[in-house]
Design a protein around this motif. Structure first.
Motif, short mmCIF file in Angstrom:
data_model
loop_
_atom_site.label_atom_id
_atom_site.label_comp_id
_atom_site.label_asym_id
_atom_site.label_seq_id
_atom_site.Cartn_x
_atom_site.Cartn_y
_atom_site.Cartn_z
N LEU A 128 0.82 -1.21 0.00
CA LEU A 128 0.00 0.00 0.00
C LEU A 128 0.86 1.26 0.00
O LEU A 128 0.59 2.21 -0.72
CB LEU A 128 -0.95 0.01 1.20
CG LEU A 128 -2.11 -0.98 1.13
CD1 LEU A 128 -2.87 -1.01 2.45
CD2 LEU A 128 -3.04 -0.62 -0.01
N LYS A 129 1.91 1.25 0.81
CA LYS A 129 2.80 2.41 0.87
C LYS A 129 3.44 2.65 -0.50
O LYS A 129 3.52 3.79 -0.96
CB LYS A 129 3.87 2.19 1.94
CG LYS A 129 4.81 3.36 2.09
CD LYS A 129 5.82 3.14 3.19
CE LYS A 129 6.74 4.33 3.33
NZ LYS A 129 7.75 4.13 4.38
N HIS A 130 3.87 1.58 -1.14
CA HIS A 130 4.48 1.70 -2.47
C HIS A 130 3.48 2.30 -3.46
O HIS A 130 3.81 3.21 -4.22
CB HIS A 130 4.96 0.34 -2.95
CG HIS A 130 5.50 0.37 -4.34
ND1 HIS A 130 4.72 0.10 -5.45
CD2 HIS A 130 6.74 0.68 -4.81
CE1 HIS A 130 5.45 0.23 -6.53
NE2 HIS A 130 6.67 0.58 -6.18
N ASP A 131 2.25 1.80 -3.45
CA ASP A 131 1.22 2.31 -4.36
C ASP A 131 0.91 3.78 -4.10
O ASP A 131 0.76 4.57 -5.03
CB ASP A 131 -0.06 1.48 -4.26
CG ASP A 131 0.08 0.09 -4.87
OD1 ASP A 131 1.11 -0.16 -5.54
OD2 ASP A 131 -0.82 -0.73 -4.66
N ILE A 132 0.81 4.15 -2.83
CA ILE A 132 0.51 5.53 -2.47
C ILE A 132 1.64 6.46 -2.92
O ILE A 132 1.39 7.52 -3.50
CB ILE A 132 0.26 5.67 -0.95
CG1 ILE A 132 -1.09 5.01 -0.59
CG2 ILE A 132 0.30 7.11 -0.49
CD1 ILE A 132 -1.30 4.82 0.90
N ASN A 138 3.41 10.42 -9.35
CA ASN A 138 2.77 10.70 -10.64
C ASN A 138 1.98 12.00 -10.60
O ASN A 138 2.04 12.79 -11.55
CB ASN A 138 1.86 9.54 -11.05
CG ASN A 138 2.65 8.31 -11.43
OD1 ASN A 138 3.81 8.40 -11.79
ND2 ASN A 138 2.02 7.15 -11.34
N HIS A 139 1.27 12.21 -9.52
CA HIS A 139 0.50 13.45 -9.37
C HIS A 139 1.44 14.66 -9.31
O HIS A 139 1.18 15.69 -9.93
CB HIS A 139 -0.36 13.39 -8.10
CG HIS A 139 -1.19 14.62 -7.87
ND1 HIS A 139 -2.28 14.94 -8.65
CD2 HIS A 139 -1.05 15.64 -6.98
CE1 HIS A 139 -2.79 16.08 -8.23
NE2 HIS A 139 -2.06 16.53 -7.22
N TRP A 140 2.54 14.54 -8.61
CA TRP A 140 3.51 15.62 -8.46
C TRP A 140 4.14 15.96 -9.81
O TRP A 140 4.30 17.13 -10.16
CB TRP A 140 4.57 15.23 -7.44
CG TRP A 140 5.64 16.24 -7.16
CD1 TRP A 140 6.98 16.03 -7.23
CD2 TRP A 140 5.48 17.60 -6.74
NE1 TRP A 140 7.66 17.17 -6.89
CE2 TRP A 140 6.76 18.16 -6.58
CE3 TRP A 140 4.39 18.41 -6.49
CZ2 TRP A 140 6.99 19.47 -6.19
CZ3 TRP A 140 4.60 19.72 -6.10
CH2 TRP A 140 5.89 20.23 -5.95
N VAL A 141 4.48 14.96 -10.59
CA VAL A 141 5.10 15.19 -11.90
C VAL A 141 4.12 15.84 -12.87
O VAL A 141 4.48 16.74 -13.63
CB VAL A 141 5.63 13.85 -12.49
CG1 VAL A 141 6.00 13.99 -13.95
CG2 VAL A 141 6.82 13.36 -11.68
N ASN A 142 2.86 15.42 -12.83
CA ASN A 142 1.87 15.88 -13.81
C ASN A 142 1.07 17.10 -13.37
O ASN A 142 0.27 17.62 -14.14
CB ASN A 142 0.92 14.74 -14.16
CG ASN A 142 1.66 13.59 -14.81
OD1 ASN A 142 2.52 13.79 -15.65
ND2 ASN A 142 1.35 12.38 -14.39
#
Length: 192
Positions: A128-132, A138-142
């Motif tokens: 879960l930590k890895h997925d989060i 991804n959100h930060w980059v985009n």
């Protein structure tokens, strides 16, 4: 699990576990299969050689109350045989250990799962930590926001949080900074 006598393989058993099963659980399963082999064949003296130091340490620890370890200890106590548990280094050319590794690789390539092992909570938390963190990155980059900070920190890192209130204001450009105050409160934009 491989049975070797006088340098020759006499038996082996391959069990395909679910993909989520950690290596620790696979090593436990191999030792369990070896003990069942000992019991079902009425063997009086047997050496179980494993390259899993963590499993041996868990078995040796009297305070370990994990269900899987407790089950293995019960099996060992049930057996009337003298069973030696021996640790060896992995990948140093020990014939039985190398065979066991080959069979383990074969097991992972099989399509059919023979046994579903329970998944430890710690393992689920890690996934879960890895997925989060992946989703956050991804959100930060985009994202279109925070690009000035992005120039400083392209990769997110939860360990990099700064506890300095004033430094965080300077890095983010938010807070009691004159330009920020002017933008939102029409205050003076000149620094003192």
């Amino acid at each position: 699990m491989v049975v070797v006598g006088n340098g020759v393989e006499t038996s082996h058993k391959i069990v395909r576990l679910n993909d989520e099963a950690p290596v620790f659980m696979a090593e436990l399963k191999a030792i369990e299969m070896a003990i069942h082999h000992i019991i079902s064949n009425n063997i009086l003296h047997f050496k179980i050689i494993t390259d899993s130091r963590s499993v041996l340490q868990a078995l040796h620890n009297p305070n370990n109350i994990k269900r899987s370890i407790f089950h293995l200890k019960q099996l060992l106590n049930k057996s009337t045989a003298t069973i030696e548990l021996i640790w060896t280094r992995a990948h140093i050319g020990i014939h039985g250990n190398e065979l066991a590794d080959q069979y383990a690789k074969q097991a992972t390539s099989r399509d059919t799962i023979d046994q579903n092992m329970y998944i430890p909570i710690r393992f689920i938390k890690k996934l879960l930590k890895h997925d989060i963190l992946t989703e956050w990155q991804n959100h930060w980059v985009n994202s279109a926001k925070g690009r000035a900070v992005f120039e400083i920190y392209e990769k997110i890192n939860p360990k990099r949080t700064l506890g300095n209130f004033f430094l965080n204001q300077i890095i983010t450009g938010h807070g009691a900074i004159a330009s920020y105050q002017h933008k939102f409160f029409n205050g003076s934009s000149t620094c003192s």
